[in-house]
Motif scaffolding. Sequence first.
Motif, PDB file in Angstrom:
ATOM      1  N   LYS A  11      -4.393  -4.163  -6.466  1.00  9.15           N
ATOM      2  CA  LYS A  11      -5.679  -4.855  -6.397  1.00  9.15           C
ATOM      3  C   LYS A  11      -5.632  -6.246  -7.026  1.00  9.15           C
ATOM      4  CE  LYS A  11      -8.626  -0.780  -6.208  1.00  9.15           C
ATOM      5  NZ  LYS A  11      -9.612   0.038  -6.916  1.00  9.15           N
ATOM      6  N   VAL A  30       0.851  -1.198   0.000  1.00 10.97           N
ATOM      7  CA  VAL A  30       0.000   0.000   0.000  1.00 10.97           C
ATOM      8  C   VAL A  30       0.883   1.243   0.000  1.00 10.97           C
ATOM      9  CG1 VAL A  30      -1.654   1.343   1.364  1.00 10.97           C
ATOM     10  CG2 VAL A  30      -2.008  -1.117   1.036  1.00 10.97           C
ATOM     11  N   THR A  82       2.265   1.923  -3.361  1.00  7.49           N
ATOM     12  CA  THR A  82       1.237   2.525  -4.217  1.00  7.49           C
ATOM     13  C   THR A  82       1.092   4.016  -3.911  1.00  7.49           C
ATOM     14  OG1 THR A  82       0.101   0.398  -4.346  1.00  7.49           O
ATOM     15  CG2 THR A  82      -1.170   2.337  -4.954  1.00  7.49           C
ATOM     16  N   LYS A  83       1.040   4.356  -2.626  1.00  6.12           N
ATOM     17  CA  LYS A  83       0.935   5.771  -2.238  1.00  6.12           C
ATOM     18  C   LYS A  83       2.124   6.580  -2.749  1.00  6.12           C
ATOM     19  CE  LYS A  83      -1.640   5.127   2.083  1.00  6.12           C
ATOM     20  NZ  LYS A  83      -1.518   5.201   3.562  1.00  6.12           N
ATOM     21  N   GLU A 107       1.223   0.674  -9.231  1.00  6.30           N
ATOM     22  CA  GLU A 107      -0.085   1.179  -9.628  1.00  6.30           C
ATOM     23  C   GLU A 107      -1.196   0.457  -8.875  1.00  6.30           C
ATOM     24  OE1 GLU A 107       2.403   0.175 -11.536  1.00  6.30           O
ATOM     25  OE2 GLU A 107       2.471   1.237 -13.447  1.00  6.30           O
ATOM     26  N   GLU A 108      -2.289   1.167  -8.643  1.00  7.42           N
ATOM     27  CA  GLU A 108      -3.435   0.637  -7.900  1.00  7.42           C
ATOM     28  C   GLU A 108      -3.944  -0.675  -8.500  1.00  7.42           C
ATOM     29  OE1 GLU A 108      -6.200   0.812  -4.777  1.00  7.42           O
ATOM     30  OE2 GLU A 108      -4.665   2.333  -5.164  1.00  7.42           O
ATOM     31  N   GLU A 109      -3.980  -0.779  -9.826  1.00  9.87           N
ATOM     32  CA  GLU A 109      -4.508  -1.997 -10.450  1.00  9.87           C
ATOM     33  C   GLU A 109      -3.665  -3.222 -10.109  1.00  9.87           C
ATOM     34  OE1 GLU A 109      -4.307  -2.200 -14.831  1.00  9.87           O
ATOM     35  OE2 GLU A 109      -2.923  -0.502 -14.708  1.00  9.87           O
TER      36      GLU A 109
END
Length: 191
Positions: free
Chosen positions: A163, A149, A152-153, A158-160
């Motif tokens: 996830k 996380v 990503t921040k 990347e968020e994808e």
Amino acid sequence: MTINKLAVYCGALEGKDKHYMVEAEKLGEWLAAHQIDLVYGGGRHGLMGAIARGTLLNGGQVHSVITQELYDRGVALDGVTDRQIVANMDIRKEKMMNLADGMLAFPGGVGTLEEISQAASWVTIGDNKKPVAFYNYRGYYDNLQKQLVEMTKAGFLEEEYLKSLYFGDDLGTIIKFMNDYQAPHHRTYDK
């Protein structure tokens, strides 16, 4: 996608808490009961051996991929469904990924982290279209999830792709995630 063969990366040591060994055997039993073959690194020691024995003792199939060096040291578990002996760890990791329909990290050390990290990073470049998950038994991977996380921040993941990774401690839910998995598109760069 249907998970028929699952690569499980985990510790070749037992760990200090005996709960890990018990849960490893239960994971093997669960795989056998759900007719999901185990693909693993071929060892007889630690969590690795416990998962394989749990699978075999309950009528499941176990596919071993072990390096020549480790095989020569006497590390291999006997009685597996089939065994491939390969030249080195890089080939072992690639063979395991090719054999399996998905990759799962059970608790382990730096080898486990290396293997699951490669599977996850290959998602970003498009070389792995298969699901990657973490069996977060007793919160073992909580800190890793937080670090991802943070990546990503900070703009390094990347968020994808964040996830596309699953963290959980329920095998049924993990397999459902894997069966429903749709690989994200590979990362692209500005020219």
